[in-house]
Structure formats: structure tokens, C-alpha cells
Design an enzyme around this catalytic site. Structure first.
Site, mmCIF file in Angstrom:
data_model
loop_
_atom_site.group_PDB
_atom_site.id
_atom_site.type_symbol
_atom_site.label_atom_id
_atom_site.label_comp_id
_atom_site.label_asym_id
_atom_site.label_seq_id
_atom_site.Cartn_x
_atom_site.Cartn_y
_atom_site.Cartn_z
ATOM 1 N N HIS A 275 0.609 -1.511 0.130
ATOM 2 C CA HIS A 275 0.043 0.038 0.034
ATOM 3 C C HIS A 275 1.027 0.993 -0.273
ATOM 4 O O HIS A 275 0.621 2.352 -0.660
ATOM 5 C CB HIS A 275 -0.723 0.139 1.096
ATOM 6 C CG HIS A 275 -1.284 1.527 1.621
ATOM 7 N ND1 HIS A 275 -3.525 1.831 1.337
ATOM 8 C CD2 HIS A 275 -1.016 2.719 1.641
ATOM 9 C CE1 HIS A 275 -3.216 2.839 1.428
ATOM 10 N NE2 HIS A 275 -2.164 3.377 1.821
ATOM 11 N N GLU A 276 1.885 1.773 0.486
ATOM 12 C CA GLU A 276 2.507 2.792 1.152
ATOM 13 C C GLU A 276 3.759 2.750 -0.452
ATOM 14 O O GLU A 276 4.083 4.022 -0.898
ATOM 15 C CB GLU A 276 3.849 2.309 1.924
ATOM 16 C CG GLU A 276 2.646 2.175 3.657
ATOM 17 C CD GLU A 276 2.463 3.671 3.905
ATOM 18 O OE1 GLU A 276 2.861 4.537 3.260
ATOM 19 O OE2 GLU A 276 1.187 3.418 4.842
ATOM 20 N N GLU A 353 -5.586 7.045 -0.917
ATOM 21 C CA GLU A 353 -5.707 5.437 -0.310
ATOM 22 C C GLU A 353 -6.346 4.811 -1.100
ATOM 23 O O GLU A 353 -5.728 3.416 -1.054
ATOM 24 C CB GLU A 353 -6.870 6.421 1.295
ATOM 25 C CG GLU A 353 -5.641 7.487 1.531
ATOM 26 C CD GLU A 353 -3.931 6.816 2.755
ATOM 27 O OE1 GLU A 353 -4.276 5.561 2.751
ATOM 28 O OE2 GLU A 353 -3.814 7.563 2.528
ATOM 29 N N ASP A 357 -4.607 1.374 -1.958
ATOM 30 C CA ASP A 357 -5.269 -0.123 -1.667
ATOM 31 C C ASP A 357 -5.113 -0.486 -3.204
ATOM 32 O O ASP A 357 -5.397 -1.893 -3.585
ATOM 33 C CB ASP A 357 -6.195 0.228 -1.248
ATOM 34 C CG ASP A 357 -6.377 0.385 0.366
ATOM 35 O OD1 ASP A 357 -5.279 0.378 0.679
ATOM 36 O OD2 ASP A 357 -7.000 0.741 0.737
HETATM 37 ZN ZN ZN Z 1 -2.466 5.477 2.526
#
Ligand code: ZN
Length: 409
Positions: A275-276, A353, A357
């Protein structure tokens, strides 16, 4: 005009309080809503009761804290506190930079003192009661003074720089101050891990082993150069877990909280990392620097329009305009714009975000991210049914429900 401005400031402060209170009330309303089916395994019924009472205590606490800080701000403004601090600063020195430092120093000290009891209550009563707190009294006291010192140095430097530029060349103030602030914040971001973090935490390289191999393998599979993986001893303050990227360019590093390693499996940690890395691949770091720079440009441009306005100073009961005093009143009046900018930045952040994801999901990590998120929510007693209006206004991340649904679909 002066009278109108006076009441405008009062109205803005009260309106901000009303907005915060509304958000809390909406969340209280939503607290009894049924938990969505896909989140039914986050808590068992006993843990869910604990979650509900933790959320309720935090809400009551934030209501009381915001009531007190609103009353203090209103009292200082309405009873001539701004003018009083201004005259103390003017009597103490003829130098504009020193005047600004004294004036803002008084405000900073007041807010520091007002906040300490709330910090103590939050850490040693609420967090303690629910088993999150690991801060010792010694760490707490050291933290208070370290962050006081750090803020005095960082904010003091920035403020002095801005006043100096203004004194030097009032006509070009806003654009030069913008350049200086932007350069300063890039410097801080670049050296964050080396300058700021060591004041509070120890960072050690992630040792060789299964976790390191798994992380490096994943990074390589998505063509991401990652050398610096660190573990931070966040368990000395609380059990809340997290991971983040810091710095950019050659200083880029990933930091895992030791609590994250305690709580998650290797697969889940790789999921969090995926995710990062998604944030990096979608250039969210550059994007947030650009939006930050744009926001500060807008703010400085607007401040520049009232920087020498005697009317603004008079609204606070002072006779004459000055950089520090006008800045204080401007920052109160600017609040509605700030709230609006926060909402916009939250909308952007939630969309980022989702992208991050999605990146993880595209690389086979969807299930692992979902189970990591569920575990982290469960361990930190997160609210599973936030009110949609609160999510829209305040959430930087989509709700757990939305994320798990998208990740596992
Ligand atoms: Zn994030």
C-alpha cells in the site's frame, strides 16, 4: 468596520466550535448502527462493547477539550488579550523580530499550559484504562519539554524569517516568504528521520530474516528500490501500530512501528508495505508537497492584503497594526477557508488511499491488506460505523468498510 470585524472573529471561533460539536453528535448518533457483515469478525461482542465505551470516552473528552480551548480563545480576544500581549512585546523591545517572538511566545506558552492537563488525562486516564498506554511519567515529561524546545526552534526560525523579509521588502513579502517557507519545509521533510525522529524515538535497521527477505522480494517484484527499512521503538509510548514512508530521493526510508511487527503476520506487513509503495508509484508524495505549497501561497497572498491594516489591529483593541498582531487576527479570520481546504485535502487524500489500496490489490496483496487493516482497527478499538458526514468532513482515509470491500471484492 472595526465593530463588524470584532464580531466576525467571535462568529468564526464559535462556528468552528459548532462544527466540531456537530461532528461529535453525528458520530454519537451513528454509534448504534449495525456493523456491516464483512466487518463482523473484527470484534467479538465483548470487545465491541469495549470499543463503544472507548469511542464514547474519547468523544466526551474531545468535547470538553474543544469547549475549553474555544472559551480561552474567546476570552483572550474579547477582553483585549491580543492588545495586551502586543503592548508587552512592544515595551520589551524595539526590534520587530523580537516583538513577534515575544508576542507569539506568550500565545504558545498559554496553549501549552492549557493543553498539558488534557494531555495527561488522555494518556494516563483514557489510554491507560483501555490498555493502550505505555508512556512512563519520565517519558511524558521529557516529551513535553522536547517538543516545546523543538517548536520554539522551528516555529521561531520561521517566524523570524518572515518578519525579517517583511521588514526588508514589504512589497515582495508574500512571494519571498512563500519561497522561504517552502524551502524550509522541504528541508525538514528531507531530513525528518535524521533531525526530528531521533529526538523522540530510536530507529534501528530491520534485522536480516524472514520479514526483511519478504519485504525486499516484494519491493523488487514491483521494481521499487528500497534499501532503508527501519524499526521504530514506538511501543515505549503506546500500543497503537503504524508504518510510514519518510524523506524523498536518497533519504527515502520506510519505518515500521515495532508494535506493527508485534501485531501483524509477515504477509500482512508486506501488504501494508505494498500500500505504501502504491503511494510512491502514484506520486502522492510529490502531489502533497505541491498542494501544501499552493495552500501556503494562497494563505500568504491573503495575509499580505491585511498585513498592515490598522482596522484589523483595532478589532483586537490595539492602536496600531503590526506583523505579529495582524497575523494572529488573520489566522482566526482565515479559519473558514482553512476548514474548506481541509475538506478538499481529505477528499484528495481518500482518493489517494483508494489508489494505494488498488495498487496493493493489483499486486496480489488485497487480502493481506484487508486482514492487516481489520487487525489494526481491532487492536486500536476503531469505530466501525462513523457517520457519513463525519467521514466526508474529517476522514483522511476511506472507512474500514469501504476499504475492505474494495480490497476483497
Ligand atoms: Zn495510505
Amino acid at each position: 468596520m472595526v465593530e463588524t470585524l470584532f464580531w466576525l472573529v467571535i462568529a468564526v471561533v464559535v462556528a468552528e466550535f459548532a462544527l466540531n460539536t456537530t461532528m461529535t453528535v453525528l458520530n454519537i448518533k451513528a454509534s448504534g448502527w449495525p456493523v456491516p457483515e464483512i466487518l463482523s469478525d473484527v470484534y467479538d461482542s465483548r470487545q465491541y462493547e469495549r470499543q463503544q465505551s472507548y469511542s464514547m470516552e474519547r468523544r466526551k473528552f474531545s468535547l470538553i477539550a474543544s469547549t475549553v480551548s474555544t472559551l480561552v480563545t474567546l476570552a483572550i480576544f474579547a477582553f483585549g488579550g491580543f492588545a495586551l500581549f502586543d503592548s508587552i512585546a512592544r515595551e520589551a523591545s524595539g526590534n520587530a523580530i523580537l516583538q513577534a517572538l515575544i508576542f507569539w511566545g506568550i500565545f504558545y506558552l498559554i496553549s501549552w499550559i492549557v493543553n498539558i492537563p488534557f494531555d495527561i488525562y488522555s494518556t494516563f486516564v483514557i489510554e491507560e484504562k483501555f490498555g493502550f498506554n505505555r508512556t512512563t511519567r519520565k517519558t511524558f515529561i521529557a516529551d513535553q519539554f522536547k517538543s516545546l524546545g523543538m517548536n520554539i526552534i522551528l516555529l521561531g526560525t520561521l517566524l523570524s524569517l518572515c518578519v525579517w523579509i517583511y521588514e526588508l521588502t514589504p512589497d515582495c513579502f508574500w512571494i519571498l516568504a512563500w519561497a522561504a517557507i517552502t524551502a524550509f519545509s522541504l528541508f525538514i521533510q528531507y531530513f525528518y528521520s535524521q533531525l526530528i525522529v531521533p529526538l523522540f524515538n530510536k530507529q534501528t535497521p530491520l534485522p536480516e530474516g524472514e520479514l526483511r527477505i519478504a519485504i525486499e522480494q516484494f519491493a523488487e517484484s514491483v521494481d521499487f528500490k528500497l534499501k532503508d527499512i527501519y524499526v521504530m521503538d514506538s511501543s515505549k509510548r503506546s500500543t497503537h501500530a503504524n508504518a510510514y514512508f519518510t524523506g524523498f530521493g536518497a533519504r527515502k526510508r520506510i519505518v515500521l512501528y515495532d508494535t506493527l511487527i508485534e501485531q501483524l503476520t509477515t504477509e500482512e506487513i508486506v501488504g501494508v508495505l505494498a500500500h505504501e509503495i502504491g503511494h510512491y508509484k502514484h506520486h502522492h508524495i510529490v502531489q502533497s508537497m505541491l498542494t501544501g505549497a499552493t495552500t501556503s501561497l494562497l494563505m500568504l497572498y491573503l495575509f499580505n492584503m491585511v498585513i498592515s491594516s490598522d482596522v484589523l489591529a483595532a478589532a483586537a483593541g490595539a492602536e496600531k497594526a503590526s506583523f505579529h498582531l495582524n497575523l494572529a487576527i488573520f489566522s482566526l479570520i482565515f479559519t473558514p477557508v482553512n476548514i474548506l481546504l481541509d475538506i478538499l485535502s481529505n477528499i484528495l487524500s481518500r482518493s489517494n488511499e483508494r489508489q494505494a489500496d488498488n495498487f496493493a490489490k493489483e499486486h496480489g496483496q488485497g487480502k493481506h491488506v484487508a486482514s492487516a487493516l481489520k487487525k489494526m482497527s481491532s487492536k486500536s478499538l476503531s469505530n466501525l460505523t462513523p457517520h457519513p458526514v463525519v467521514v466526508f468532513v474529517e476522514y483522511s482515509h476511506p472507512t474500514l468498510y469501504e476499504r475492505v470491500k474494495a480490497l476483497t471484492e
